[in-house]
Write a protein that holds these residues in place. Structure first.
Motif, mmCIF file in Angstrom:
data_model
loop_
_atom_site.group_PDB
_atom_site.id
_atom_site.type_symbol
_atom_site.label_atom_id
_atom_site.label_comp_id
_atom_site.label_asym_id
_atom_site.label_seq_id
_atom_site.Cartn_x
_atom_site.Cartn_y
_atom_site.Cartn_z
ATOM 1 N N GLY A 22 0.810 -1.166 -0.049
ATOM 2 C CA GLY A 22 -0.057 0.108 0.055
ATOM 3 C C GLY A 22 0.710 1.083 0.038
ATOM 4 O O GLY A 22 0.319 2.199 0.209
ATOM 5 N N ALA A 52 -1.832 -3.532 2.905
ATOM 6 C CA ALA A 52 -2.327 -2.525 1.891
ATOM 7 C C ALA A 52 -3.774 -2.373 2.435
ATOM 8 O O ALA A 52 -4.345 -1.115 2.461
ATOM 9 N N ARG A 53 -4.634 -3.166 2.659
ATOM 10 C CA ARG A 53 -6.057 -3.209 3.090
ATOM 11 C C ARG A 53 -6.225 -2.345 4.220
ATOM 12 O O ARG A 53 -6.943 -1.586 4.447
ATOM 13 N N LYS A 68 -3.929 -0.422 5.767
ATOM 14 C CA LYS A 68 -3.653 0.994 5.500
ATOM 15 C C LYS A 68 -5.046 1.928 5.119
ATOM 16 O O LYS A 68 -5.047 2.958 5.554
ATOM 17 N N GLY A 69 -5.432 1.397 4.100
ATOM 18 C CA GLY A 69 -6.607 2.290 3.470
ATOM 19 C C GLY A 69 -7.528 2.298 4.657
ATOM 20 O O GLY A 69 -8.094 3.376 4.760
#
Lengths: 597, 234
Positions: A300, A499-500, A502-503
């Protein structure tokens, strides 16, 4: 006929019989009568056990000022040179302190072990069917492994000493008992303040059976203090009161500095060992930040990069950490170029400071000067302090002069007191390979102190738990794959999960970074854990649930904030609102985050 | 140059209590809670300064019986230029008491001092219940003028009750059978030893104190310890 001694405020009533026995300690907001017929104290003194009834009825005096009411009970033993002064301090609001002050006026003075037991505390109950959270281990996990992780194992460096909390099963009404102490030393030969022993109670057996060792002298020293508060908001209220008291000893103005605020907007941190190919081109012999950032995209995107360019090479010869910056391929100029490139991509650079690499000619002053020079030369944004848990005041001043906005972080949490005021971020680093379920108490006690989670030696299967830990406690994460030469990468699925996360973290950052989060609210279900993040301005509340069991778990939680809607923001489980309750199903080994508004 | 300035504090009583970090050795004295009467008194708005102390020496002719360490930061009988409004330090309790007596004053008791710092609401810090380091001189080891930090005054308008220099109080103790002689210091100072094992320093809460063993003037005169005076009112 002598009358009962009653101390009462809006939350508590403590009534004593004329002989000093406890007639009642009740939470009057609940309407229940509790703790009838308790002794205030028992003693073991020079081989003799003394019940409270072995002392004549106490002399009682009462006074008040504009903020407190004080009732003093003085118990004088008829034969032994022993006096117990019990002070009841009513804050005229919702707390009563029960302060035990033991005096031994033997002549000649020879302090002897005197054991004190507080039956009121040992047998404390609210309804008879209570939830009990113990100060040394509030949320029991496996034996010897607390789920609410203390800040440090060494109590000298920590003032995170949570209260005993006894509530009804709905986690609403009950009592919290804080054991105030400004001290850390726990010498059994001391006279003053034996509260450290109470702060360490980990089991119900220890609470029920406690005998506290003191060695009183001729002064009425504070032997033990119980700061009892009547609760109507359960564990959340108790933790919040504990935090408020903790905060009053701190000046958190560094945390409000705008120029340091960028760190709280970061979610994924990279730590790179520069002797490997992760961030270095071994063929060309130069730092390769582009390659590092490309790898970061799979997570991410890295928000910060920490380079590590000396340990374990440092010490082969006499060169210092400063010379390693000069002589590393490209020298300081290469690091400055790296900083410029990172900055152009919105990424921040941390450089290491090695406190233990101090030459014979170096001093605290010269080390601070060299560090300031390094930061000025490279335009780095932060400093990783390695094993330091405190910094000299002069470091902050010197670095502010050359690089406003420079953030200090350290490998472990800073020591209590001034260090925690100056070092505004640190790693939540731990060494256990199975890090779930676990919540770091500092993350909730001082939520402004952002602590990315990291455990360097976690293997492939453990890394999923590391990510769950970050999600569960709503924390950033440090991606460290090259552990000083040992390559320990994340899998593709794990990278995608980071990454997920982080979003989600950045989208709801303002709620996750709220000022009053609560760790581990009771869920009523074994193996199911819940952290609570209520938005400061009341716009929503996130319930972060983790299921440590091997099967899906359903729970029904009392809503901690009024809500009309519910949204799953992370995880594959489900949730719904039902008559003032939140009903959730959490898959095994998963984190489920629910946002209510 | 600042002059002595007094604030009248009306009669009151309050529940006095001290809590503090306890290092090895304990602190054998009454810490309360206990009801104490205060006032009416007049309390110095500022700690005694170098300038005030120089005038005292001139007017009174005071010379300590044991001069070792007396005003050790002064040179040639006076303070360094520009330091007239810094608190006078490197004075023993006896030196402080001599100053007070000459002007018909005395040192405050600990209970008086604590009331002057926290007011009837017993604030944790002179300015409120939260630590605000910018409201006091609590770091760096350099004294500041006694009228600095007006934002940090106590509820009675007294300056620098927290930080700058520790302050002597009148209480003095002998524990056991004349085993030790000690007093307590109040308010903290501008210096904080770097290690855990150093004595407390920096800003200290109103209801805290530091036990100070007394051994002799040279040792007892410290570069971080000054005083202020009170006098009884009507």
């Amino acid at each position: 006929m002598a009358e009962r001694i009653v101390v009462e405020n809006r939350a508590l009533r403590l009534a004593l019989e004329p002989d000093g026995r406890v007639a009642e300690l009740s939470n009057i907001m609940s309407g229940l009568f509790s703790n009838r017929g308790r002794e205030l104290f028992r003693l073991r003194y020079r081989g003799e056990e003394l019940a409270q009834g072995d002392f004549p009825p106490p002399e009682v005096s009462r006074c008040r000022d504009s903020t407190q009411e004080l009732v003093t009970l003085l118990f004088r033993h008829r034969e032994l040179p022993l006096e117990m002064r019990v002070q009841l301090i009513n804050d005229l609001n919702c707390s009563i302190s029960v302060l035990y002050q033991l005096r031994d006026h033997s002549r000649p003075a020879r302090p002897a072990q005197t054991l004190l037991r507080c039956p009121l505390l040992a047998e404390l109950e609210f309804s008879g069917d209570d939830l009990i959270r113990l100060p040394g281990d509030p949320v029991p996990g496996e034996p010897g492994r607390p789920v609410l992780r203390p800040v440090r194992e060494s109590s000298v460096n920590s003032d995170a000493k949570p209260p005993l909390v006894v509530t009804d099963r709905e986690d609403r009404y009950g009592f919290s008992v804080l054991f105030p102490t400004l001290s850390d030393l726990n010498n059994e030969g001391a006279a003053q303040n034996r509260n450290m022993d109470l702060c360490r109670i980990e089991t119900l057996e220890q609470l029920r059976g406690h005998w506290l060792a003191a060695a009183p002298d001729d002064s009425f020293a504070d032997t033990v203090e119980l700061l009892i508060t009547g609760l109507e908001g359960g564990w959340e209220e108790a933790f919040d009161r504990f935090r408020t008291r903790w905060e009053s000893f701190y000046d958190l103005s560094e945390y409000r500095r705008e120029d340091l605020g960028w760190f709280s907007r970061c979610a994924v941190h990279n730590f790179t060992f520069l002797f490997g190919s992760e961030g270095f081109d071994l063929q060309a012999g130069r730092i390769d930040p582009e390659k590092l950032l490309r790898q970061g995209e799979e997570f991410g995107g890295y928000d910060t990069v920490t380079i590590w360019n000396q340990y374990p090479r440092l010490g082969v010869d006499q060169r210092s950490q400063w010379e390693f910056f000069d002589q590393f391929p490209g020298g300081r100029a290469a690091i400055r170029e790296m900083a410029e490139l990172l900055h152009s991509r919105g990424v921040y650079l941390f450089l290491p400071y090695i406190p233990w690499d101090r030459g014979e000619e170096e001093s605290t002053g010269s080390m601070g000067d060299r560090l300031a020079e390094l930061i000025a030369d490279t335009d780095a944004d932060g400093c990783q302090l390695d094993t330091m848990n405190s910094i000299p005041e002069s470091f902050r001043r010197k670095l502010d002069r050359v690089r406003p906005g420079l953030v200090f972080t350290s490998q472990a949490h800073p020591a209590k007191g001034r260090a925690l005021e100056l070092i505004t971020t640190s790693w939540d680093e731990f060494w256990r390979s199975r890090p779930m379920p676990e919540a770091d108490i500092l993350r909730f006690l001082c939520p402004r102190h952002i602590s990315p989670v990291i455990s360097r030696w976690l293997r492939e299967e453990d890394k999923t738990l590391l990510i769950r830990r970050a999600e569960f406690s709503a924390a950033p994460i440090v991606i460290w794959q090259d552990v000083f030469g040992r390559w320990m990468p994340y899998s593709d699925a794990q990278k995608a999960e980071v990454a997920r996360w982080k979003g989600v973290y950045l989208k709801y950052r303002e709620i996750f970074q709220c000022a009053r989060p609560t760790p581990l609210i009771p869920t009523g279900r074994q193996g199911l854990y819940c952290n609570l993040f209520p938005a400061d301005e009341g716009s929503g509340c996130i319930y972060s649930l983790y299921n440590a069991a091997e099967e899906a778990a359903e729970c029904s939680l009392r809503l901690r904030r009024p809500a009309e809607s519910l949204q799953v923001i992370l995880g594959d489980g489900s949730g719904r609102l039902e008559e003032g309750r939140l009903v959730a199903v959490v898959q095994p080994g998963e984190v489920l985050q629910l946002l209510t508004r | 140059m600042l002059e002595m300035d007094f604030v009248r504090v009306p009669r009151d009583s309050y529940i006095f209590r001290v809590t503090h970090r306890i290092m090895e050795g304990d602190c054998q004295m009454e810490h309360g809670p206990v009801l104490r009467q205060v006032g009416p008194i007049y309390a110095m708005k500022f700690a005694v300064t170098n300038g005030m102390y120089r005038r005292f020496l001139k007017d009174s002719g005071y010379r300590p019986r044991d001069p070792e360490g007396f005003l050790r930061h002064w040179q040639g009988g006076s303070f360094p230029a520009g330091e007239e409004d810094l608190p006078v330090v490197n004075v023993s309790r006896e030196d402080a008491k001599a100053f007070a007596a000459f002007y018909g004053c005395r040192l405050p008791s600990e209970a008086e001092w604590q009331y002057l710092a926290g007011g009837p609401n017993k604030l944790r810090w002179p300015w409120g219940n939260l630590l605000e380091r910018s409201f006091c001189n609590g770091e760096g080891g350099r004294l500041q003028p006694v009228d600095s930090h007006p934002e940090g005054v106590s509820p009675f308008g007294l300056y620098n009750m927290c930080g700058n220099c520790w302050e002597w109080v009148s209480d003095e103790f002998y524990d056991g059978d004349l085993q030790h002689r000690f007093t307590v210091l109040k308010g903290g100072c501008c210096w904080r030893g770097p290690d855990y094992w150093h004595a407390d320093g920096g800003p200290q809460p109103n209801d805290s104190h530091l036990k100070m063993h007394l051994i002799g003037p040279a040792m007892d005169r410290c570069a971080t310890v000054g005083f202020r005076c009170v006098k009884d009112g009507e």
